[in-house]
Design a protein around this motif. Structure first.
Motif, PDB file in Angstrom:
ATOM      1  N   ALA A  56      -2.237  28.590  30.384  1.00  0.00           N
ATOM      2  CA  ALA A  56      -2.809  27.247  30.262  1.00  0.00           C
ATOM      3  C   ALA A  56      -3.211  26.705  31.629  1.00  0.00           C
ATOM      4  CB  ALA A  56      -1.792  26.323  29.603  1.00  0.00           C
ATOM      5  N   PRO A  57      -4.201  25.798  31.658  1.00  0.00           N
ATOM      6  CA  PRO A  57      -4.585  25.177  32.936  1.00  0.00           C
ATOM      7  C   PRO A  57      -3.407  24.480  33.595  1.00  0.00           C
ATOM      8  CG  PRO A  57      -6.236  24.736  31.248  1.00  0.00           C
ATOM      9  CD  PRO A  57      -5.069  25.367  30.552  1.00  0.00           C
ATOM     10  N   CYS A  58      -3.482  24.392  34.913  1.00  0.00           N
ATOM     11  CA  CYS A  58      -2.398  23.779  35.681  1.00  0.00           C
ATOM     12  C   CYS A  58      -2.983  22.788  36.689  1.00  0.00           C
ATOM     13  CB  CYS A  58      -1.582  24.853  36.403  1.00  0.00           C
ATOM     14  SG  CYS A  58      -2.553  25.877  37.537  1.00  0.00           S
ATOM     15  N   GLU A  59      -2.129  22.189  37.499  1.00  0.00           N
ATOM     16  CA  GLU A  59      -2.577  21.254  38.513  1.00  0.00           C
ATOM     17  C   GLU A  59      -3.458  21.973  39.539  1.00  0.00           C
ATOM     18  OE1 GLU A  59       0.497  21.894  37.754  1.00  0.00           O
ATOM     19  OE2 GLU A  59       1.281  20.099  36.762  1.00  0.00           O
ATOM     20  N   PRO A  60      -4.378  21.251  40.163  1.00  0.00           N
ATOM     21  CA  PRO A  60      -5.227  21.888  41.179  1.00  0.00           C
ATOM     22  C   PRO A  60      -4.408  22.345  42.385  1.00  0.00           C
ATOM     23  CG  PRO A  60      -6.078  19.722  40.531  1.00  0.00           C
ATOM     24  CD  PRO A  60      -4.701  19.840  39.966  1.00  0.00           C
ATOM     25  N   ASP A  61      -4.995  23.250  43.145  1.00  0.00           N
ATOM     26  CA  ASP A  61      -4.416  23.604  44.439  1.00  0.00           C
ATOM     27  C   ASP A  61      -4.532  22.399  45.372  1.00  0.00           C
ATOM     28  OD1 ASP A  61      -3.918  26.117  43.528  1.00  0.00           O
ATOM     29  OD2 ASP A  61      -5.577  27.078  44.599  1.00  0.00           O
ATOM     30  N   PRO A  62      -3.747  22.341  46.432  1.00  0.00           N
ATOM     31  CA  PRO A  62      -3.907  21.240  47.393  1.00  0.00           C
ATOM     32  C   PRO A  62      -5.275  21.308  48.082  1.00  0.00           C
ATOM     33  CG  PRO A  62      -1.802  22.377  47.691  1.00  0.00           C
ATOM     34  CD  PRO A  62      -2.616  23.212  46.775  1.00  0.00           C
ATOM     35  N   PRO A  63      -5.869  20.181  48.406  1.00  0.00           N
ATOM     36  CA  PRO A  63      -7.099  20.202  49.202  1.00  0.00           C
ATOM     37  C   PRO A  63      -6.832  20.787  50.588  1.00  0.00           C
ATOM     38  CG  PRO A  63      -6.750  18.056  48.163  1.00  0.00           C
ATOM     39  CD  PRO A  63      -5.481  18.821  48.005  1.00  0.00           C
ATOM     40  N   ALA A  74      -0.457  33.688  20.349  1.00  0.00           N
ATOM     41  CA  ALA A  74       0.079  32.728  19.392  1.00  0.00           C
ATOM     42  C   ALA A  74       0.307  31.355  20.017  1.00  0.00           C
ATOM     43  CB  ALA A  74       1.390  33.251  18.797  1.00  0.00           C
ATOM     44  N   GLU A  75       0.732  31.320  21.292  1.00  0.00           N
ATOM     45  CA  GLU A  75       0.991  30.048  21.968  1.00  0.00           C
ATOM     46  C   GLU A  75       0.807  30.252  23.471  1.00  0.00           C
ATOM     47  OE1 GLU A  75       4.538  26.683  22.495  1.00  0.00           O
ATOM     48  OE2 GLU A  75       4.871  28.471  21.283  1.00  0.00           O
ATOM     49  N   VAL A  76       0.206  29.245  24.107  1.00  0.00           N
ATOM     50  CA  VAL A  76      -0.104  29.343  25.539  1.00  0.00           C
ATOM     51  C   VAL A  76       0.531  28.178  26.275  1.00  0.00           C
ATOM     52  CG1 VAL A  76      -1.940  29.342  27.266  1.00  0.00           C
ATOM     53  CG2 VAL A  76      -2.277  30.543  25.114  1.00  0.00           C
ATOM     54  N   GLN A  77       1.233  28.483  27.363  1.00  0.00           N
ATOM     55  CA  GLN A  77       1.734  27.486  28.293  1.00  0.00           C
ATOM     56  C   GLN A  77       1.373  27.930  29.711  1.00  0.00           C
ATOM     57  OE1 GLN A  77       5.813  26.217  27.592  1.00  0.00           O
ATOM     58  NE2 GLN A  77       5.692  26.844  25.443  1.00  0.00           N
ATOM     59  N   GLN A  78       1.738  27.077  30.682  1.00  0.00           N
ATOM     60  CA  GLN A  78       1.344  27.400  32.052  1.00  0.00           C
ATOM     61  C   GLN A  78       2.038  28.641  32.582  1.00  0.00           C
ATOM     62  OE1 GLN A  78       1.788  24.083  34.687  1.00  0.00           O
ATOM     63  NE2 GLN A  78       0.302  22.803  33.614  1.00  0.00           N
ATOM     64  N   THR A  79       3.301  28.847  32.256  1.00  0.00           N
ATOM     65  CA  THR A  79       4.065  29.945  32.834  1.00  0.00           C
ATOM     66  C   THR A  79       4.502  30.982  31.807  1.00  0.00           C
ATOM     67  OG1 THR A  79       6.129  28.691  32.617  1.00  0.00           O
ATOM     68  CG2 THR A  79       4.914  28.486  34.703  1.00  0.00           C
ATOM     69  N   LYS A  80       4.144  30.814  30.549  1.00  0.00           N
ATOM     70  CA  LYS A  80       4.497  31.808  29.542  1.00  0.00           C
ATOM     71  C   LYS A  80       3.496  31.785  28.396  1.00  0.00           C
ATOM     72  CE  LYS A  80       7.880  28.859  27.122  1.00  0.00           C
ATOM     73  NZ  LYS A  80       9.297  28.750  26.704  1.00  0.00           N
ATOM     74  N   VAL A  81       3.359  32.948  27.762  1.00  0.00           N
ATOM     75  CA  VAL A  81       2.425  33.109  26.654  1.00  0.00           C
ATOM     76  C   VAL A  81       3.143  33.878  25.548  1.00  0.00           C
ATOM     77  CG1 VAL A  81       0.269  34.158  25.879  1.00  0.00           C
ATOM     78  CG2 VAL A  81       0.384  33.073  28.123  1.00  0.00           C
TER      79      VAL A  81
END
Length: 434
Positions: A313-320, A224-231
């Protein structure tokens, strides 16, 4: 109440305990399926034991001088053919979960003092007195948990005489009903209880019974709804509660998919507080796929599985990667690094380079200790990301300068950017000196 009058099966062999026994099948002419058709899933047997009506043929059970007589019923799920069901070797004294039910012990009631509510009223009081039988009013509700659904339910009627010299049990008769014939369930039925040795009816047993099991699978599970840390997920209730009202839902998540011991289901909610078909799964990692299992729960237990995949949901990239200085030339450093292992769900668009310098520090003074408070950070520009990182890992580089003409220590840190935002900074490069 419905009355069944089928032909009784051949008599079973009585044990030393049994004086007379006979069986009558509530389902006329029906034989149970083979034993290998037993349904292996949790079930619950519900019984409302109303009354036992004794016929004159059982009057030999009347207590003697200084004796008392009580009656009780035991109910046994069985899966053998009716002709092969063994008789109990000993009278059961109490219910044993997952095996059999035992009612309370009750004395018979004189119908001339108080008529049975199941007896037919006749026009003549004298005719009514002649046809009325003693009866045992149990009015008892019983429940039995089962590991599987047996084919038959066997009712044994017991008499217990007690005196100064002890007690004596007699198996008066028995009756049988199919457990999977739902047309007989949830309604008041009258079972004929027969003496096996003499082939005559000794009693009628009035009861309601029902068999229920765990619910069917929930329907149409969806996100029903998607976030980075909860669905937030929702679903439709199961098509059937299989005879027992729903209590809520159980939610599980599959973790450690790649663990050497195999995947493990972790229950995040044993039972939802309401029957609302929805739940918020929290403490998740961004841009990660999870497998959920939603099950409806009733009094018997958790129902059939309904597994489906969710993705946060998509999140920030990992560190290089940790950068390094590959070359020093013309008052500049050539700094290199590798892209992050995970882009967080969106491609990396560019990288930001930061330089830290501490003026007056040499490699030898570093060994003696350095006051980090003198460090100065500077942004050294950005580098666009390559569009070919999916084909293989790229190596990025940037010329950074000009450098200080005096003694100075340099270290570098790289940040990755995507549509979602900026990554955490990479590990600092090893120090370089001028």
């Amino acid at each position: 109440a419905p009355i069944a009058t089928p032909q009784p099966p051949p008599p079973a062999t009585p044990s030393a305990l049994v004086r007379h026994v006979r069986i009558e099948d509530v389902h006329p002419g029906a034989l149970p399926p083979p034993a290998n058709d037993v349904e292996e899933r949790p079930h619950m047997l519900l019984v409302d034991l109303e009354e036992l009506e004794l016929r004159p043929e059982a009057e030999h059970q009347a207590p003697g001088w200084l004796e008392s007589l009580t009656y009780f019923v035991s109910l046994h799920p069985r899966s053998e053919h009716p002709e092969e069901i063994p008789l109990p070797k000993h009278p059961p004294r109490a219910t044993v979960d997952r095996q059999y039910l035992v009612s309370q012990r009750m004395e018979a009631t004189d119908p001339t003092a108080r008529a049975s509510r199941f007896s037919f009223r006749l026009t003549s009081p004298e005719a009514e007195r002649k046809t009325s039988h003693p009866y045992v009013p149990f009015k008892e509700h019983m429940e039995l948990n089962l590991d599987h659904l047996d084919l038959s339910l066997v009712a044994y009627i017991w008499g217990r005489k007690t005196s100064m010299g002890g007690e004596e049990f007699t198996l008066i008769g028995r009756a049988l009903a199919p457990m999977a014939e739902y047309k007989f369930q949830r309604k008041l039925t009258k079972w004929g209880v027969f003496d096996v040795a003499e082939h005559y009816r000794v009693a009628e047993l009035h009861l309601r019974y029902a068999v229920c099991t765990t619910p069917s699978a929930v329907q149409r599970p969806r996100v029903a709804e998607v976030q980075q840390t909860k669905v937030t997920v929702s679903w439709d209730p199961p098509a059937s509660d299989h005879g027992s009202p729903l209590l809520g839902y159980r939610v599980s998540i599959l973790i450690n998919r790649e663990h050497e011991d195999g995947p493990h289901w972790h229950v995040v909610c044993e039972l939802t507080k309401t029957l609302n078909p929805g739940y918020v799964v929290t403490n998740l990692t961004g841009n990660t796929a999870y497998l959920l299992d939603i099950r409806a729960v009733n009094k018997v237990g958790a129902g059939d599985a309904s597994e489906f995949q969710i993705t946060t949901a998509p999140c920030e990239p990992d560190p290089p990667s940790k950068p390094w200085v590959d070359e020093k030339r013309d008052g500049s450093f050539n700094v290199k690094w590798y892209p992050p292992e995970q882009d967080g769900g969106f491609p990396v668009t560019h990288y930001r380079i930061r330089m830290r310098k501490i003026v007056g520090i040499t490699q030898w003074s570093r060994m003696a200790g350095v006051n980090e408070k003198g460090a100065v950070w500077s942004d050294m520009g950005t580098v666009p990301a390559s569009g070919k990182e999916q084909e293989g890992p790229s190596v990025y580089n940037a010329w950074v300068g000009p450098l200080e003409t005096s003694r100075c220590e340099y270290r570098f840190q790289i940040f990755a950017f995507s549509k979602v935002g900026e990554s955490e900074g990479s590990e600092l490069s090893d120090p370089e000196y001028t």
